[in-house]
Design an enzyme around this catalytic site. Sequence first.
Site, mmCIF file in Angstrom:
data_model
loop_
_atom_site.group_PDB
_atom_site.id
_atom_site.type_symbol
_atom_site.label_atom_id
_atom_site.label_comp_id
_atom_site.label_asym_id
_atom_site.label_seq_id
_atom_site.Cartn_x
_atom_site.Cartn_y
_atom_site.Cartn_z
ATOM 1 C CG LEU A 244 -2.207 0.468 1.397
ATOM 2 C CD1 LEU A 244 -3.081 -0.207 0.353
ATOM 3 C CD2 LEU A 244 -2.751 0.188 2.797
ATOM 4 C CG HIS A 245 2.941 2.965 -3.033
ATOM 5 N ND1 HIS A 245 2.548 1.848 -3.704
ATOM 6 C CD2 HIS A 245 3.231 3.882 -3.978
ATOM 7 C CE1 HIS A 245 2.616 2.070 -4.999
ATOM 8 N NE2 HIS A 245 3.016 3.298 -5.209
ATOM 9 N NE ARG A 246 -1.398 3.480 -7.100
ATOM 10 C CZ ARG A 246 -0.380 3.860 -7.853
ATOM 11 N NH1 ARG A 246 -0.167 5.127 -8.106
ATOM 12 N NH2 ARG A 246 0.435 2.971 -8.365
ATOM 13 N NE ARG B 77 3.371 8.622 -0.879
ATOM 14 C CZ ARG B 77 3.151 9.919 -1.097
ATOM 15 N NH1 ARG B 77 2.342 10.585 -0.319
ATOM 16 N NH2 ARG B 77 3.738 10.536 -2.092
ATOM 17 C CG ASP C 247 -1.808 1.208 -3.233
ATOM 18 O OD1 ASP C 247 -0.661 0.730 -3.352
ATOM 19 O OD2 ASP C 247 -2.082 2.103 -2.402
#
Length: 364
Positions: A207-209, A242, A286
């Site tokens: 998950l990073h978006r 992030r 994502d």
Amino acid sequence: MSQRTIVNVVGARPNFVKIAPIHRCMQKFSDLRPILVHTGQHYDRKMSQTFFEDLNMPEPDQYLGVGSGTHAEQTGAVMIALERLFAEIRPDQIVVVGDVNSTLAAALVAAKMHIPIAHVEAGLRSFDRTMPEEINRICTDAVADQLFVTEQSGLDHLAQEGVAPEKIFFTGNVMIDSLVAHLEKARALPVLEEMGVAPHGYALMTLHRPSNVDHPGMLQTILDAVGELQRERPVIFPIHPRTEKRIAAFGMSENLKSWKNLITVPPLGYLPFLRLLSEASFVITDSGGIQEETTWLDIPCLTLRENTERPVTITLGSNRLVPLATQAIVEQAHLALDGGYRRKGIPPLWDGHASERMVDILRQ
Ligand code: UD1
């Protein structure tokens, strides 16, 4: 024999996986002088150097060290550094891959300096201009001279946008070249054993978006689903920097720690991650590239996005877009476990030889 100097530009994690087979292929030809330039968009060891090692890539010839920042700061810093470098080495050609800020920055600089640009992974469109990558894709394609395409939708979009057919080449997927080249080595690593999970007995999540992790409500919705799913089987979650920062800032760390079957780890190298990917019971992500890798591997992929620029992973592959709601994610995971995510086939030219076809065209 005269040599053509080609600068291969990389900046962020997915770029490394795409450039590795291209750079290696170029090194075989005495008429080419490939130069590897790393902008430094990703700079943590685990986001960068580990990938160079795992992919057996040489050290970058030039490291620009631009680091993080706002979009303008990052793109601008790459542009300023690359303009100086290109003025010095005067490349005959540059190659950019994918859709990160470094891709766009390099393409803009080369276009203004009249250096021919090859864009690998051209023509992909999510039609969602709130995604920074969509802006990067559109603008890079607009200035590229040779556009190398991974799937039919890319050909269709470029034709619709009026790109001259002689600039477009359907050569396949270089990310799959890396996968094919490294799968055996990855499968020999004792990653599952070290994490205490069984083959096809765990889920894997990335998950990073910004749209998923920058808003507490959205991140909570996703993590609530993870909380439920980890009660049934281990969930392995390598956390992007992030995302880690956001989880801490939103005060969600303690909750995650209380889930016994959630295995959080720092970002993994290419090989350990590939091993985990290849034997997961399903993947929640994502990412763009993971939708493609799971398609090739025939592993169910739940994509936490409203759209994808890689539609072939849905029409042919084992990928689905999942509504961003806790119960929907849990239900789709169950459907995946029940065999509802079967792949129909491997997309054309995702065969491990895309970079050879591409370099052949560059040499003509
Ligand atoms: C970038 C790409 C995205 C790609 C992703 C893969 C853009 C616009 N986005 O997103 O398309 O899917 O890479 O990972 O180019 N950070 C670190 N260490 C690092 C790198 C980043 O701590 O080595 C942190 C910093 O706080 C930084 C943040 O992560 O501000 C985001 O990094 P950035 O390069 O802006 O974008 P990504 O989210 O990694």
